[in-house]
Design a protein around this motif. Structure first.
Motif, PDB file in Angstrom:
ATOM      1  N   ALA A  34       0.922  -1.154   0.007  1.00 53.48           N
ATOM      2  CA  ALA A  34      -0.185  -0.004   0.078  1.00 53.48           C
ATOM      3  C   ALA A  34       0.907   1.175   0.181  1.00 53.48           C
ATOM      4  N   ARG A  35       0.344   2.350  -0.438  1.00 53.26           N
ATOM      5  CA  ARG A  35       0.850   3.745   0.014  1.00 53.26           C
ATOM      6  C   ARG A  35       0.286   3.996   1.172  1.00 53.26           C
ATOM      7  N   SER A  36       1.334   4.058   2.212  1.00 54.59           N
ATOM      8  CA  SER A  36       1.072   4.426   3.631  1.00 54.59           C
ATOM      9  C   SER A  36       1.722   5.807   4.140  1.00 54.59           C
ATOM     10  N   ALA A  37       0.722   6.771   4.398  1.00 53.91           N
ATOM     11  CA  ALA A  37       1.409   7.976   4.869  1.00 53.91           C
ATOM     12  C   ALA A  37       0.082   8.604   5.308  1.00 53.91           C
ATOM     13  N   SER A  38       0.783   9.974   6.192  1.00 55.53           N
ATOM     14  CA  SER A  38      -0.447  10.642   6.552  1.00 55.53           C
ATOM     15  C   SER A  38      -0.551  11.941   5.662  1.00 55.53           C
ATOM     16  N   TRP A  39       0.113  11.872   4.611  1.00 54.44           N
ATOM     17  CA  TRP A  39       0.325  13.040   3.932  1.00 54.44           C
ATOM     18  C   TRP A  39       0.584  12.752   2.266  1.00 54.44           C
ATOM     19  N   GLY A  40       0.024  13.471   1.319  1.00 49.05           N
ATOM     20  CA  GLY A  40       0.372  13.262  -0.031  1.00 49.05           C
ATOM     21  C   GLY A  40      -1.107  13.489  -0.790  1.00 49.05           C
ATOM     22  N   MET A  41      -0.786  13.322  -2.165  1.00 50.91           N
ATOM     23  CA  MET A  41      -1.780  13.590  -3.107  1.00 50.91           C
ATOM     24  C   MET A  41      -2.859  12.639  -3.373  1.00 50.91           C
ATOM     25  N   TYR A  42      -4.181  13.008  -3.394  1.00 60.35           N
ATOM     26  CA  TYR A  42      -5.071  11.701  -3.249  1.00 60.35           C
ATOM     27  C   TYR A  42      -4.948  10.728  -4.398  1.00 60.35           C
TER      28      TYR A  42
END
Length: 333
Positions: A73-81
């Motif tokens: 998965a792409r797992s982070a609390s920030w970033g482009m939808y």
């Protein structure tokens, strides 16, 4: 028996791949980057460099496997939808398609309990409880869409089970505990509202246990979601104190009211959007909610249906992490 582990070079995926190998499985670890290829081969684990965003690559990877553990998965609390959507939603759809096409017996999908939480207190949340009207981050929003895709496939006959493990930690963790250690060394660990919020943690090997139990679960578990934690909710301040006690370091607390933390996170997010590079803010509203609001899960369904029992306590897990952290420091890595 043959298993494919997506995200197989990550913290959880690699731990799972090794456990499967030890249990006699023929294991393939799939990931986008090929850095650990030689190390995995030395451990008796086949490596495939594939991108979840490619339907063709994922379909090929699923061929010939009895079980697929979808940890990637792409797992982070920030970033482009859109970046989260391409990996978490479209990538999961590609895994589902590959499983259906090649007759995979069981898909085990790793989701997140972030879909259950926002900026409000929520205690003992069950899998059937209502979810927030709006998700706290693009990560949570896209992981919820991925869950729904898996459940639709299960309703149409795919053998699939979903787990939501909370705050995974242990040796090899590059996210949760390292961030606390870095904060403690720099500005101090933020104790929002004195660190009174109740939180759940989950030792990585307990999550691996849950994944293996899902693979063995009876057919009536197909399509179901299971919350996974250590079953030891505690105040955030207590968890931080236990961590730094195990590391032999003093806890440097930085008291902060929740309203101030949430407002600061909002401003940091706004500033980050104006800066080039999409760099993650030091604090986001999702993280403020995670450590500043009581958010715990009910794991009785996993105990009942899967026979899940957390075998490693939080204290045992923190001690194992501290030993790994000190060993890593001695070797300068």
């Amino acid at each position: 028996m043959k298993a494919l582990v997506t995200g197989g070079t990550g913290f959880l995926g690699r731990r799972l791949a090794v456990r499967l190998r030890d249990a006699g499985w023929e294991v393939t670890a799939m990931a986008r980057q090929d850095g650990p290829r030689d190390m995995l081969h030395a451990e008796g684990i086949r490596f495939l460099q594939r991108d979840l965003r490619s339907s063709e690559q994922v379909n090929e990877a699923c061929a010939g496997h009895d079980a697929v553990f979808h940890c990637g998965a792409r797992s982070a609390s920030w970033g482009m939808y859109r970046d989260f959507y391409e990996t978490n939603v479209k990538g999961t759809e590609h895994v589902i398609g590959g499983c259906i096409r090649h007759g995979v017996e069981r898909l085990i999908h790793v989701s997140t309990p972030s879909v259950c939480f926002g900026s409000a207190h929520r205690l003992n949340v069950r899998e059937t409880d209502p979810l927030p009207a709006r998700q706290a981050s693009p990560y949570a929003a896209t992981k919820l869409l991925a869950e729904e895709a898996v459940q639709r496939a299960a309703a149409n006959g795919l053998g699939a089970v979903v787990i939501r493990p909370r705050a995974i930690f242990g040796p090899g963790d590059t996210s949760i505990l390292p961030r606390l250690i870095a904060a403690n060394a720099q500005r101090g660990v933020p104790l929002i509202d004195k660190g009174s919020a109740l939180i759940d943690l989950t030792y990585v090997d307990n999550v691996v246990d849950a994944l293996l139990l899902c693979q063995q679960a009876p057919a009536h578990c197909n399509g179901r979601i299971y919350h996974i934690t250590n079953g030891e909710p505690m105040p955030f301040a207590e968890a931080a104190e236990r961590l730094f006690r195990s590391l032999g370091q003093p806890l440097r607390a930085k008291p902060l009211p929740f309203a101030a933390a949430y407002a600061a996170a909002f401003l940091m997010e706004a500033a980050a959007r104006l800066l080039p590079g999409d760099r993650e803010p030091m604090l986001t509203r999702a993280v403020a909610g995670m450590i500043g609001r009581s958010q715990t899960l009910d794991i009785s369904a996993a105990r009942r249906d899967l026979g899940y029992h957390p075998g490693v306590s939080i204290d045992e897990g923190l001690n194992a992490y501290a030993a790994w952290w000190r060993e890593r420091g001695r070797h300068g890595s």
